[in-house]
Design a protein around this motif. Sequence first.
Motif, PDB file in Angstrom:
ATOM      1  N   GLY A 184      44.821  25.462  35.532  1.00 10.62           N
ATOM      2  CA  GLY A 184      43.455  25.961  35.806  1.00 10.62           C
ATOM      3  C   GLY A 184      43.590  27.350  36.276  1.00 10.62           C
ATOM      4  N   VAL A 185      42.609  28.249  36.042  1.00 13.94           N
ATOM      5  CA  VAL A 185      42.627  29.594  36.369  1.00 13.94           C
ATOM      6  C   VAL A 185      41.537  30.064  37.345  1.00 13.94           C
ATOM      7  N   TYR A 186      41.550  30.488  38.558  1.00 12.31           N
ATOM      8  CA  TYR A 186      40.499  30.856  39.253  1.00 12.31           C
ATOM      9  C   TYR A 186      40.760  32.071  39.817  1.00 12.31           C
ATOM     10  N   ARG A 187      39.798  33.196  40.044  1.00 17.19           N
ATOM     11  CA  ARG A 187      39.874  34.055  40.608  1.00 17.19           C
ATOM     12  C   ARG A 187      39.005  34.525  41.907  1.00 17.19           C
ATOM     13  N   SER A 188      39.320  35.452  42.616  1.00 19.22           N
ATOM     14  CA  SER A 188      38.674  36.021  44.027  1.00 19.22           C
ATOM     15  C   SER A 188      38.612  37.144  44.483  1.00 19.22           C
ATOM     16  N   LYS A 189      37.507  37.678  44.993  1.00 24.52           N
ATOM     17  CA  LYS A 189      37.718  39.242  45.510  1.00 24.52           C
ATOM     18  C   LYS A 189      38.269  39.104  46.862  1.00 24.52           C
TER      19      LYS A 189
END
Length: 353
Positions: free
Chosen positions: A242-247
């Motif tokens: 699973g791929v998640y991104r965040s600032k």
Amino acid sequence: MRNYLTLFCLLLLLFGVHDAVNAQNEKETKSQVAKAPLFRDPIYDGAADPMVIYNYKDKCWSMFYTNRRANVKTQGTNWVYGTDIGVATSIDHGKTWVYKGALNLAFEQGHNTFWAPHVVYDKGIYHMFVTYIPGISDNWSGIGKIAHYTSKDLWGWKFKQLIPLSEDALLDPTVYKKPDGSWGLWYKNSKLGYTVEAVSKDLKNWKNIAGTTVNDVQHEAPFVFKAKDFYWLLTDQWDGLGVYRSKDSDHWEKQGVILGKKGIRKDDNVRASHPGVVVAGDKIYVFYFTHPGWEKEGGWANEKDKLDEDGILPYHYRRSSIQVAEIKIENGILTCDRDAPFNFYLPDLNIDN
């Protein structure tokens, strides 16, 4: 005078040719193809949960991994417990990896279990955070805690503490520095089935953050890193990563799944498991492990159906291999094509890198 000019021109030409040859040699040196599989443990043949980090003291790259006892005939899941943390090193920028042994992490009596190491470097000290489970279990019921160790050379490790975070089973820690300079510790809470986070200012004293970090699907093995203006979180959701991104490393959005479909390289014929990532300049590499023997089977959900009359899972299913692939990030989107050719080169690092 004319002779001097001729000599000067010849010298310029020679230096130009020399520089061009050096540049070509350097380019060729930094151009290499990753082996597939990248590494197999020569003792137990059960390398899993890879973590790769640069050794500033020895000027080489080190791989730490769960040393599953795949070639040992044991009932149930005994072969997955009682494991040490294995070490392999590369002095040729990742091209070849040499098994160096297993870490001595024992701090109490008995034959105990170590899984999923994660190592960070801070102020001249390496910190290892690793899943610790007392004893050996014949099923997946072992109660894990997160153990903290420190080292100056990545070999001799000093036990510091079992981090007091929860009474639940805690697995698969990953540690990364947050924008405010504090440290985030993400791990799986097995009771919840999701990733949760704790924070610290000094890598010693930790406080849990309320709630879960990501909880859209059940998963394990979170790994956090930063690249291309975003923080990224990969998880093993058992049908790929699973791929998640965040600032800000606090609020995460799901992008999708990578490495779920089988690849064409040797031993890369099943979904990827338990990621580890290295950001090397403008290159990003994801390390993971595979169980090649499960290519034509239903996966671990049908594990009990594969046991022989003695309750032993055949070696064909137990053995595992470490692989590496290149991650691409374009326009804020992370992708990974495990079959695409790529240049795999881990450069030497300075402490300031």
